[in-house]
Enzyme design. Structure first.
Site, short mmCIF file in Angstrom:
data_model
loop_
_atom_site.label_atom_id
_atom_site.label_comp_id
_atom_site.label_asym_id
_atom_site.label_seq_id
_atom_site.Cartn_x
_atom_site.Cartn_y
_atom_site.Cartn_z
N HIS A 1 0.81 -1.20 -0.05
CA HIS A 1 -0.14 -0.04 0.02
C HIS A 1 0.81 1.18 -0.09
CE1 HIS A 1 -3.37 -2.58 0.41
NE2 HIS A 1 -2.90 -3.14 1.44
N TYR B 1 9.03 -12.35 -0.18
CA TYR B 1 8.25 -13.19 -1.11
C TYR B 1 8.00 -12.21 -2.44
CZ TYR B 1 4.23 -11.15 1.44
OH TYR B 1 3.43 -10.39 2.08
N GLU B 2 8.03 -10.87 -2.13
CA GLU B 2 7.57 -10.18 -3.27
C GLU B 2 8.65 -9.94 -4.46
OE1 GLU B 2 4.97 -6.37 -1.27
OE2 GLU B 2 6.99 -6.78 -0.52
N MET C 1 6.02 -15.15 7.56
CA MET C 1 6.89 -14.71 6.36
C MET C 1 7.78 -13.58 6.37
SD MET C 1 3.87 -15.45 3.25
CE MET C 1 2.82 -16.83 3.71
N ASN D 1 -4.73 -16.54 12.16
CA ASN D 1 -5.50 -17.56 11.87
C ASN D 1 -4.98 -18.88 12.75
OD1 ASN D 1 -3.26 -16.43 9.69
ND2 ASN D 1 -3.42 -18.91 9.56
N HIS E 1 -5.73 -14.40 2.63
CA HIS E 1 -4.91 -13.24 3.10
C HIS E 1 -6.32 -12.22 3.56
CE1 HIS E 1 -2.10 -10.15 3.17
NE2 HIS E 1 -2.75 -9.11 2.31
N1 HPA Z 1 1.46 -18.80 7.57
C1 HPA Z 1 2.32 -18.08 7.44
N2 HPA Z 1 2.32 -16.56 7.24
C2 HPA Z 1 1.04 -16.23 7.82
C3 HPA Z 1 0.09 -16.95 8.17
C4 HPA Z 1 0.01 -18.25 8.28
O1 HPA Z 1 -0.59 -19.28 8.62
N3 HPA Z 1 -1.06 -16.21 8.71
C5 HPA Z 1 -0.50 -14.79 8.70
N4 HPA Z 1 0.52 -14.85 8.23
#
Ligand code: HPA
Length: 300
Positions: free
Chosen positions: A72, A96-97, A222, A246, A258
């Protein structure tokens, strides 16, 4: 040109770039920065609660890499709550980007060049510990670097830090205790655990999550670990806070998305904000006490 001759040239280029970037930021800071705060996915709005924020887009800072497509933009929110110079980064560079580790960790080097000695790293993470649920906040007590890369690989610039930095107590024990006390004072429940960093961008498989649990991880994400490694190399104190957004893959009922991660971050925002503001107050009091003990305190 041979690689060995390249190394010192790179080192000079880095120190010049740091000086450039720091000068652009100093022009906006009214108070010398002492604390850096890197806000993870969905957590950027935490900085909106800081008083008298001045904003500086990353795009206006020389040598900051362009953000990834779904980024953003990235903004520095500069404030001085309780007289403590704080620079909060709303947005970070992810490996990862496609950014290399030098770009991922460049903001940490810049913060150090500005005089920041305490770095608070935050992230959204998946809960690997089955006792953790979405919305829980976790104090990072340690990490597992499973990204397959290391930001300090390559020639070491001894002016920035040692070749072999110690990572015992990487997440500063004094700051951890401060965070526990701040959580208690704020009435926010704070879990504790080990954060495992993988490169992403896919979420883990259920088998990988079982492996991570066996390895001693409580949360997975990550980010954060490259920044912590560079901050420790630079001699900064690090505090790490995860927002468990999560249950990691295979531990919950629903597939991971996401959007759900961002929504969980949004729900945790008031608690995260309250905790961070209390920690910043305590850091301001700590800085004040340190000045006082040196006889430098100005206020009566
Ligand atoms: N795994 C990796 N990165 C994340 C996760 C996940 O479950 N949730 C938020 N970022």
């Amino acid at each position: 040109m041979v690689l060995l001759l390249d190394a010192p040239v790179d080192a000079i280029a880095l120190s010049r770039r740091l000086t450039d970037s720091a000068a652009a930021i100093r022009a906006v800071c009214q108070t010398p920065a002492r604390v850096g705060l890197i806000l993870g996915s969905g957590l950027g709005a935490v900085a909106d609660a800081l008083p008298d924020v001045r904003r500086l887009p990353f795009a206006h800072i020389p040598h900051f890499a362009p953000m990834g497509v779904e980024g953003h933009g990235g903004v520095m929110a500069i404030a001085a709550p309780g007289g403590l110079g704080v620079i909060a980064l709303q947005g970070r560079y992810h490996y990862y980007e496609g950014h290399d580790m030098a770009a991922v960790t460049y903001p940490v080097r810049v913060l150090r060049a500005l005089g920041v000695t305490t770095l608070i790293l935050t992230n959204a993470a998946g809960g690997v510990n089955p006792a953790f649920g979405p919305g829980d906040l976790m104090l990072m007590v340690d990490h597992l670097n499973l990204m397959g890369v290391h930001p300090l690989r390559g020639p070491n610039d001894a002016t920035l830090g040692p070749r072999f930095p110690d990572m015992t107590g990487a997440y500063d024990p004094v700051l951890r205790q401060m965070a526990r006390e701040a959580a208690q004072a704020t009435g926010v429940s704070l879990k504790e655990g080990v954060y495992a960093a993988l490169s992403g961008p896919s979420y883990e498989t259920p088998a990988e999550v079982r492996m991570l649990r066996t390895l001693g991880a409580d949360a997975v994400g990550m980010s954060t670990v490259p920044e912590a490694l560079v901050a420790r190399h630079a001699g900064m104190r690090v505090l790490g806070l995860s927002c468990i957004c999560n249950a990691a893959a295979g531990l919950g009922d629903a597939p991971l998305s996401h959007e759900d991660v961002l929504a969980a971050g949004e729900r945790a925002k008031p608690r995260f904000q309250a905790l961070l503001l209390t920690i910043l107050q305590r850091l301001a009091a700590e800085a004040d006490a340190a000045m006082d003990s040196k006889g430098l305190k100005i206020s009566p």
